[in-house]
Motif scaffolding. Sequence first.
Motif, PDB file in Angstrom:
ATOM      1  N   ASP A   1       0.843  -1.196   0.000  1.00 59.28           N
ATOM      2  CA  ASP A   1       0.000   0.000   0.000  1.00 59.28           C
ATOM      3  C   ASP A   1       0.886   1.257   0.000  1.00 59.28           C
ATOM      4  O   ASP A   1       1.615   1.512   0.963  1.00 59.28           O
ATOM      5  N   PRO A   2       0.847   2.052  -1.068  1.00 54.20           N
ATOM      6  CA  PRO A   2       1.724   3.226  -1.135  1.00 54.20           C
ATOM      7  C   PRO A   2       1.366   4.319  -0.135  1.00 54.20           C
ATOM      8  O   PRO A   2       2.176   5.220   0.115  1.00 54.20           O
ATOM      9  N   SER A   3       0.173   4.254   0.431  1.00 55.23           N
ATOM     10  CA  SER A   3      -0.225   5.281   1.404  1.00 55.23           C
ATOM     11  C   SER A   3       0.343   5.002   2.789  1.00 55.23           C
ATOM     12  O   SER A   3       0.260   5.866   3.674  1.00 55.23           O
ATOM     13  N   GLN A   4       0.917   3.806   2.979  1.00 59.98           N
ATOM     14  CA  GLN A   4       1.505   3.440   4.266  1.00 59.98           C
ATOM     15  C   GLN A   4       3.021   3.628   4.223  1.00 59.98           C
ATOM     16  O   GLN A   4       3.664   3.397   3.202  1.00 59.98           O
ATOM     17  N   GLY A   5       3.570   4.035   5.349  1.00 56.39           N
ATOM     18  CA  GLY A   5       5.001   4.260   5.428  1.00 56.39           C
ATOM     19  C   GLY A   5       5.787   2.964   5.308  1.00 56.39           C
ATOM     20  O   GLY A   5       5.332   1.901   5.743  1.00 56.39           O
ATOM     21  N   GLY A   6       6.978   3.048   4.711  1.00 52.20           N
ATOM     22  CA  GLY A   6       7.801   1.858   4.518  1.00 52.20           C
ATOM     23  C   GLY A   6       8.191   1.186   5.815  1.00 52.20           C
ATOM     24  O   GLY A   6       8.165  -0.046   5.920  1.00 52.20           O
ATOM     25  N   GLU A   7       8.539   1.975   6.831  1.00 51.35           N
ATOM     26  CA  GLU A   7       8.949   1.376   8.111  1.00 51.35           C
ATOM     27  C   GLU A   7       7.794   0.656   8.785  1.00 51.35           C
ATOM     28  O   GLU A   7       7.975  -0.400   9.392  1.00 51.35           O
ATOM     29  N   ALA A   8       6.596   1.225   8.672  1.00 54.05           N
ATOM     30  CA  ALA A   8       5.416   0.578   9.272  1.00 54.05           C
ATOM     31  C   ALA A   8       5.165  -0.770   8.606  1.00 54.05           C
ATOM     32  O   ALA A   8       4.857  -1.767   9.283  1.00 54.05           O
ATOM     33  N   LYS A   9       5.315  -0.822   7.285  1.00 53.34           N
ATOM     34  CA  LYS A   9       5.110  -2.091   6.581  1.00 53.34           C
ATOM     35  C   LYS A   9       6.214  -3.087   6.916  1.00 53.34           C
ATOM     36  O   LYS A   9       5.960  -4.294   7.042  1.00 53.34           O
ATOM     37  N   ALA A  10       7.432  -2.601   7.077  1.00 48.32           N
ATOM     38  CA  ALA A  10       8.536  -3.485   7.442  1.00 48.32           C
ATOM     39  C   ALA A  10       8.317  -4.075   8.834  1.00 48.32           C
ATOM     40  O   ALA A  10       8.588  -5.258   9.078  1.00 48.32           O
ATOM     41  N   GLU A  11       7.828  -3.264   9.755  1.00 50.76           N
ATOM     42  CA  GLU A  11       7.548  -3.761  11.110  1.00 50.76           C
ATOM     43  C   GLU A  11       6.444  -4.811  11.073  1.00 50.76           C
ATOM     44  O   GLU A  11       6.513  -5.823  11.785  1.00 50.76           O
ATOM     45  N   LEU A  12       5.437  -4.578  10.261  1.00 52.69           N
ATOM     46  CA  LEU A  12       4.358  -5.550  10.132  1.00 52.69           C
ATOM     47  C   LEU A  12       4.900  -6.866   9.572  1.00 52.69           C
ATOM     48  O   LEU A  12       4.567  -7.948  10.082  1.00 52.69           O
ATOM     49  N   ALA A  13       5.730  -6.785   8.536  1.00 51.53           N
ATOM     50  CA  ALA A  13       6.319  -7.998   7.973  1.00 51.53           C
ATOM     51  C   ALA A  13       7.154  -8.730   8.999  1.00 51.53           C
ATOM     52  O   ALA A  13       7.121  -9.968   9.078  1.00 51.53           O
ATOM     53  N   GLY A  14       7.883  -7.991   9.809  1.00 50.82           N
ATOM     54  CA  GLY A  14       8.697  -8.607  10.854  1.00 50.82           C
ATOM     55  C   GLY A  14       7.856  -9.366  11.861  1.00 50.82           C
ATOM     56  O   GLY A  14       8.218 -10.475  12.279  1.00 50.82           O
ATOM     57  N   ARG A  15       6.717  -8.781  12.241  1.00 46.35           N
ATOM     58  CA  ARG A  15       5.831  -9.454  13.198  1.00 46.35           C
ATOM     59  C   ARG A  15       5.186 -10.686  12.570  1.00 46.35           C
ATOM     60  O   ARG A  15       5.028 -11.720  13.232  1.00 46.35           O
ATOM     61  N   LEU A  16       4.799 -10.579  11.323  1.00 43.22           N
ATOM     62  CA  LEU A  16       4.103 -11.690  10.659  1.00 43.22           C
ATOM     63  C   LEU A  16       5.023 -12.877  10.391  1.00 43.22           C
ATOM     64  O   LEU A  16       4.646 -14.033  10.587  1.00 43.22           O
ATOM     65  N   PHE A  17       6.223 -12.594   9.917  1.00 42.17           N
ATOM     66  CA  PHE A  17       7.102 -13.664   9.452  1.00 42.17           C
ATOM     67  C   PHE A  17       8.207 -14.024  10.441  1.00 42.17           C
ATOM     68  O   PHE A  17       8.870 -15.048  10.267  1.00 42.17           O
ATOM     69  N   GLY A  18       8.395 -13.192  11.469  1.00 47.15           N
ATOM     70  CA  GLY A  18       9.498 -13.411  12.399  1.00 47.15           C
ATOM     71  C   GLY A  18       9.507 -14.779  13.049  1.00 47.15           C
ATOM     72  O   GLY A  18      10.565 -15.377  13.236  1.00 47.15           O
ATOM     73  N   GLY A  19       8.340 -15.305  13.361  1.00 50.09           N
ATOM     74  CA  GLY A  19       8.289 -16.613  14.001  1.00 50.09           C
ATOM     75  C   GLY A  19       8.159 -17.760  13.025  1.00 50.09           C
ATOM     76  O   GLY A  19       8.122 -18.931  13.431  1.00 50.09           O
ATOM     77  N   GLN A  20       8.090 -17.440  11.734  1.00 56.26           N
ATOM     78  CA  GLN A  20       7.849 -18.463  10.721  1.00 56.26           C
ATOM     79  C   GLN A  20       9.096 -18.798   9.900  1.00 56.26           C
ATOM     80  O   GLN A  20       9.269 -19.943   9.476  1.00 56.26           O
ATOM     81  N   VAL A  21       9.937 -17.794   9.652  1.00 58.51           N
ATOM     82  CA  VAL A  21      11.141 -17.996   8.835  1.00 58.51           C
ATOM     83  C   VAL A  21      12.338 -17.381   9.549  1.00 58.51           C
ATOM     84  O   VAL A  21      12.189 -16.648  10.527  1.00 58.51           O
ATOM     85  N   GLY A  22      13.521 -17.663   9.021  1.00 61.69           N
ATOM     86  CA  GLY A  22      14.741 -17.191   9.651  1.00 61.69           C
ATOM     87  C   GLY A  22      14.978 -15.703   9.466  1.00 61.69           C
ATOM     88  O   GLY A  22      14.294 -15.022   8.702  1.00 61.69           O
TER      89      GLY A  22
END
Length: 271
Positions: free
Chosen positions: A53-74
Motif C-alpha cells: 500500500d503506497p499510502s503506508q510508510g515503509g517502516e510501518a510495513k517493514a515492522e508488520l512484515a517482521g511481526r508476521l514472518f518473524g516466528g515463521q522464517v529465519g
Amino acid sequence: MNGASREALAAARERLDALTDNTSVDAAKLAEELAAVTALLHREVSLRRVLTDPSQGGEAKAELAGRLFGGQVGGEAVDLISGMVRSRWSQSRDLVDSVEELANTADLTAAQRSGALDDVEDELFRFGRIVGSDKGLRSALTSRTASAAAKGELLRSLLGGKAQPVTERIVTRLVTQPRGRSLEAGLDSLSRLAAERRDRMVAVVTSAVPLSDRQKQRLGAALAKIYGRQMHLNLDVDPAVLGGISVRVGDEVINGTIAERLEEATRRMAG
C-alpha cells in the motif's frame, strides 16, 4: 514489471547477492523459506495489498512484515522481505513474483556453491524439451483437476534420483504453484535465472546432427563476441533442419539452416 517495481526488484536482488555472498548463509534453506512466503502472499491477497500500500510508510510495513514472518522464517528471510516492503511497487502481484524469483535464485546459488549449476541448467532445458514433446505428460503436469500432491509425486518419479535436488525443487514449485503461468514460460524463466548466476546468456542451438566439442567451443566464442557476454549453449538435434544450425538468443533468431534457405528460395520463386 515497470517503474517502481523494476527498481524494487533490482534492489532486492542486490540484497540477496550480498547476503548469499556470505557462505555461512544456508542458501537452500533461505530458498525454502522465501518459497513459503511466496505461497502465503499468493493466497492472502489482502495481506500483499497491505504490504504494498503506497499510502503506508515503509517502516510501518517493514515492522508488520517482521511481526508476521518473524516466528515463521529465519532472520535472513525476514530481513529480505522487510527490505522489499519498504520499497514501492507498481502492483501488489509484483511483490509476490519478486519474492518467488529470490527463492529460485537462492536455490540456484546453492547449486552454484556445490558445483552443480551447469547440470541444473542442462536439466531444465532437457525437461522443457521432454514436456514439449509429450502432450500427455504436459497435460498431467498442468491439469487443473489434479492435486498438487499428485503432480509432486509424478515429478518425483521423473526426476527423483535422476536430476540435481535443486532442479527437482524448483521444477516442483513451478508445477505445483503455477500462479497463472504456462509451464513453458516458467521453465524459460528458470533457465534465464540459472544463466544469470554466471552472468551468461542462453543460446538455444538446433542442428541436424550433434555438434563436436570443437564446434561448440567455436560457436560459444563467436556468440560471446557478438553479445559481449559469456554464452551457455542449450543443444538440440532436429534432422528436419537438414543442415547448418539455428541459434535463438532471447527473441532473436540467427538461422543458417538449409531448410531455411530452401524456404527463402521458394518464397522468392513464388514472388
